[in-house]
Write a protein that holds these residues in place. Structure first.
Motif, PDB file in Angstrom:
ATOM      1  N   THR A  15       0.824  -1.210   0.000  1.00  0.00           N
ATOM      2  CA  THR A  15       0.000   0.000   0.000  1.00  0.00           C
ATOM      3  C   THR A  15       0.857   1.258   0.000  1.00  0.00           C
ATOM      4  N   PHE A 223      -6.207  -0.534   6.649  1.00  0.00           N
ATOM      5  CA  PHE A 223      -5.489  -1.441   5.741  1.00  0.00           C
ATOM      6  C   PHE A 223      -4.722  -2.517   6.504  1.00  0.00           C
ATOM      7  N   GLU A 228      -8.602  -2.881   3.302  1.00  0.00           N
ATOM      8  CA  GLU A 228      -7.889  -1.952   2.430  1.00  0.00           C
ATOM      9  C   GLU A 228      -8.795  -1.252   1.424  1.00  0.00           C
ATOM     10  N   ALA A 231     -10.088   1.730   3.133  1.00  0.00           N
ATOM     11  CA  ALA A 231      -9.001   2.696   3.275  1.00  0.00           C
ATOM     12  C   ALA A 231      -8.761   3.440   1.964  1.00  0.00           C
ATOM     13  N   GLU A 232      -8.751   2.707   0.850  1.00  0.00           N
ATOM     14  CA  GLU A 232      -8.551   3.335  -0.458  1.00  0.00           C
ATOM     15  C   GLU A 232      -9.682   4.310  -0.772  1.00  0.00           C
ATOM     16  N   GLN A 261      -1.658  -8.461   6.840  1.00  0.00           N
ATOM     17  CA  GLN A 261      -2.879  -8.012   7.501  1.00  0.00           C
ATOM     18  C   GLN A 261      -3.344  -8.998   8.574  1.00  0.00           C
TER      19      GLN A 261
END
Length: 484
Positions: A15, A223, A228, A231-232, A261
């Motif tokens: 990321t 994330f 994620e 988050a994005e 993760q």
């Protein structure tokens, strides 16, 4: 890879979210974070100052609760004990379930506690309600500080964190000034005036609750915990908003982070990481938190009582307001230097200088008036305010992301238990004894102890502080989940 529970991995991702958050310019969107999260310290300042200003009316057995000076100190200690327990309890939940859920829950706990405080009918009820209010405030320290530092760009993190923590004193100033009319028997019935003072905190808290609905979950937390996509979406939305509202074009980033993760990180893993891998940082934070907690909780919780008991002050609101304004000015003016000059120089200087000034005040205590004592306090705490706020900044930024909220909670709880509970109890006892002897110098030992602890904290910073100014959180302390 199939998802598993506990401390086991969910999968591995790469990321660039931390780099994208850190490369943002200061924008209108960041003010939502400042207002939505930073105003909690205004609530804390309001609470503590109101109690300090109410010492006379709370001692009144007719219109108040018939408390003694020692019980005023005990109430402060109970509030701080609640804060310590709340920080530890809600801190580990913040790392486990996310920042946003907990900074909403902890604010609700605070609201319940302060509303019930306004309805106190005896000392036992009052102490219990102060404990509940402290639970909420302690939880806020862990949830809010971690969220702030994970959302604010690295270039601004020091000054924003210190200024936000310093906004405590805006609440203190407001509390001091508002108690002047509310405690005037010519304007408000004395039986209800002090209750209205506590109700003010609840009114402000409800307003903060509505603003917080617009504050997102920390993308850094998301994330790492297998979310994620959320988050994005959040970071992408922030970037579009910043480009649109502030008319800027954001540069591309090429710095990435590879993460294993997990749903949760076990407490054993967290403890081993903090105490085994970062022992010097642990000692630094303990020294900083103990020093600032004793200094503030001892001096400020009992300052109004000192003015009234020894120096013939009837209405302490103006004195406390001047003291509070100097504290906020210190955080606001000195805060940017923590990013420009660096953490080591600023932390050590603010701790040592404020400690020396307080020691001088203790030596001159027998010759000081209400005005000159307040001036000494204003000068000492103008410097100390930025130093005390830097303790929260330090604990938040020098440990791995997965431990952030719990580390803040741990150091806050240990430092505050050592300084914040013993401080009010010690000062309350010193005031009682000095009052019986009719000698204000009897409280000087408390000043000397607070000064010594601050100087020790400053010396520790000279040797143990971390070069964190304008650096990404992940560069200061790699996440536990990072793939080496």
């Amino acid at each position: 890879m199939a998802q598993t529970q506990g401390d086991q991995e969910l999968g591995t991702i790469t990321t660039d979210i931390p780099a994208r958050l850190d490369r943002l310019p200061w924008a209108r969107w960041h003010w939502i974070i400042v207002i939505g999260l930073g105003t909690v310290w205004v609530l804390d300042g309001l609470e503590v100052t109101i109690v300090g200003n109410l010492s006379d009316v709370l001692k009144d057995s007719t219109h108040g609760l018939g408390l003694s000076s020692s019980q005023i100190g005990l109430a402060g200690a109970v509030y701080v004990a609640g804060s310590c327990i709340g920080a530890l309890f809600f801190g580990q939940l913040t790392d486990r379930f996310g920042r946003k859920k907990l900074f909403i829950i902890t604010l609700l706990v605070y609201l319940v506690g302060t509303v019930l405080t306004a309805a106190s009918m005896n000392p036992a009820w009052y102490f219990a309600c102060r404990f509940i209010t402290g639970l909420g405030i302690g939880g806020e320290y862990a949830a809010v500080n971690s969220a702030i530092d994970e959302l604010i760009p690295a270039a601004f993190r020091g000054r924003i964190d210190i200024t936000i923590n310093g906004s405590y004193w805006l609440g203190a100033a407001a509390g001091s000034l508002l108690t002047i009319p509310l405690l005037d028997p010519q304007l408000v019935n004395p039986e209800f005036g002090w209750r209205f003072c506590f109700a003010l905190g609840a009114i402000l808290g409800v307003g903060v609750l509505f603003v917080r609905r617009n504050v997102p979950e920390s993308p850094r937390w998301l994330f790492i915990h297998g979310r994620e996509d959320e988050a994005e979406e959040i970071v992408g939305g922030i970037e579009k908003r910043v480009e649109h509202e502030d008319h800027v074009s954001l540069p591309d980033v090429d710095k990435t982070l590879k993460i294993r993760q997990r749903h949760t990180i076990g407490l054993t893993t967290i403890a081993r990481t903090v105490f085994t891998e970062y022992p010097r940082r642990t000692i630094l934070c303990l020294g900083m938190f103990i020093g600032q907690a004793f200094l503030y909780n001892a001096f400020f919780f009992t300052f109004g009582d000192t003015l009234q008991t020894f120096l013939g002050v009837g209405q302490t609101g103006w004195y406390l307001a001047a003291f509070a304004i100097s504290n906020f000015a210190g955080a606001l003016i000195l805060g940017p230097l923590f990013d420009k000059v660096g953490r080591k120089i600023m932390i050590s200087a603010t701790y040592i200088v404020s400690g020396v000034i307080l020691a001088i005040a203790g030596l001159l205590l027998g010759n000081l008036t209400a005005v000159t004592l307040t001036i000494f306090g204003m000068v000492a705490f103008f410097v100390a305010s930025a130093g005390a706020s830097s303790a929260y900044l330090t604990a938040s930024e020098i440990f791995p992301m997965e431990t952030r909220a719990l580390c803040i909670a741990f150091f806050y709880a240990i430092g505050t238990a050592a300084g914040g509970i013993s401080g009010p109890l010690l000062f309350g006892k010193l005031i009682d004894n000095a009052s019986a002897a009719k000698d204000i110098t009897g409280i000087a030992p408390g000043y000397y102890l607070g000064a010594a602890l601050m100087v020790v904290g400053g010396i520790l910073a000279l040797f143990l502080s971390v070069d964190a100014a304008q650096k990404s959180l992940e560069d200061i302390a790699a996440p536990i989940s990072e793939v080496e």
